[in-house]
Design an enzyme around this catalytic site. Structure first.
Site, PDB file in Angstrom:
ATOM      1  N   ASN A 186       0.975  -1.369  -0.179  1.00  0.00           N
ATOM      2  CA  ASN A 186      -0.114   0.297   0.068  1.00  0.00           C
ATOM      3  C   ASN A 186       0.986   1.204   0.086  1.00  0.00           C
ATOM      4  OD1 ASN A 186      -2.454   0.844   2.734  1.00  0.00           O
ATOM      5  ND2 ASN A 186      -2.197   1.488   0.078  1.00  0.00           N
ATOM      6  N   CYS A 229      -5.430   7.082   7.300  1.00  0.00           N
ATOM      7  CA  CYS A 229      -4.835   6.094   6.147  1.00  0.00           C
ATOM      8  C   CYS A 229      -3.946   5.623   7.365  1.00  0.00           C
ATOM      9  CB  CYS A 229      -3.969   6.882   4.912  1.00  0.00           C
ATOM     10  SG  CYS A 229      -3.222   5.809   3.660  1.00  0.00           S
ATOM     11  N   GLU A 271     -10.181   0.389  -2.094  1.00  0.00           N
ATOM     12  CA  GLU A 271     -10.349   1.815  -1.844  1.00  0.00           C
ATOM     13  C   GLU A 271     -10.920   2.619  -2.377  1.00  0.00           C
ATOM     14  OE1 GLU A 271      -7.441   3.268   0.856  1.00  0.00           O
ATOM     15  OE2 GLU A 271      -5.657   1.914  -0.047  1.00  0.00           O
TER      16      GLU A 271
END
Length: 282
Positions: free
Chosen positions: A22, A83, A211
């Site tokens: 990620n 996040c 996402e």
């Protein structure tokens, strides 16, 4: 609006980091003023014309005793209050440079606490989950444990909205088609992150992620926290689980003080966006 900084002749420094694939562009704005407009964010996010990222994060000076304040942007230029993997990456960077083993970070989500978990791992407390429909938020009042959507997913807020489906085989799901469809479901007025998870062992889940504002990602920290909370609420697991994503495994522990997430991070390289690149983005 183009990026603005005190030394425009040297470009815009950044770090490229990732948590289990990620990936993030991190801009440290603690010592200089940096303003990023949507066109520039989208161009930096482009994996051919820019650098490429799932999220961009800006580190700003902390206030009220916090070590730093973090702002997050999705690849489409929209903002995100939370996040998790980017927070862990930034926490690891700040701990390495400050010598601290624990940090206090502020975000739109609220105050988050990070610590060195040993063996190169970093833990972040993502706060308590939001379980009420209005906090997530959903479009109308309903039971968030089983939504009136085919597959009866669970809705959870982690500073951003999440919709978790529990399925027999997460690998068999057409993630691009289903993720894009559910992201824009009318029950989610702010759109939603989407997860498909399967129980693969005692307190172990296999999860794939779509996402909001990004698309398919190899991992997602807030999605992992939301899925762990949803699994515990549905009685599928306990409150401490291992979640295997496409990019690796995160440990999630829903405690009385919040949802703790632990995993590896990587600082891949540091660089600078050139003045020519910044000037070309209008």
């Amino acid at each position: 609006m183009r990026a603005m900084q005190t030394r425009t002749d040297t470009g815009l420094p950044f770090m490229k980091m990732h948590g289990l694939g990620n990936d993030f562009v991190i801009v440290d704005a603690r010592a200089q003023d940096v303003a990023l407009g949507v066109p520039l964010i989208r161009t930096i996010a482009h994996r051919q014309f820019g650098v490429g990222f799932d999220q961009l994060a800006v580190i700003r000076p902390g206030a009220g005793g916090a070590d730093a304040h973090l702002i997050f942007y999705n690849a489409d230029g929209s903002t995100s209050a939370a996040c998790g993997n980017a927070t862990r990456c930034i926490a690891r960077h700040l701990m390495q440079h400050s010598g601290k083993a624990a940090l206090t970070l502020t975000t739109e989500r609220g105050t988050l606490y990070a610590r060195d978990a040993g063996d190169g791992l970093t833990s972040v407390n993502m706060g308590q989950p939001q379980l009420d429909w209005a906090e997530i938020p959903l479009a109308r009042a309903m039971d968030t444990l089983e939504l009136p959507i085919e597959g009866t997913p669970t809705a959870t807020g982690m500073g951003n909205p999440h919709c978790t489906f529990f399925v027999e085989d997460a690998e068999a799901v057409d993630l691009e088609a289903r993720g894009a469809e559910i992201e824009h479901h009318p029950l989610f007025p702010q759109r939603t992150n989407v997860q498909f998870a399967s129980l693969i062992g005692p307190d172990r889940l296999r999860m794939r992620v779509w996402e909001r504002g990004v698309g398919v990602t190899l991992a997602s920290g807030s999605s992992s926290c939301a899925t762990a909370v949803a699994a515990a609420r549905r009685g599928l697991t306990g409150r401490k689980v291992a979640i295997t994503l496409d990019g690796g495994t995160l440990q999630v522990d829903w405690r009385d003080d919040g949802v703790w997430m632990t995993g590896a991070t990587m600082h891949v390289f540091s660089g600078a966006l050139t003045p020519a690149f910044l000037d070309a983005v209008k």
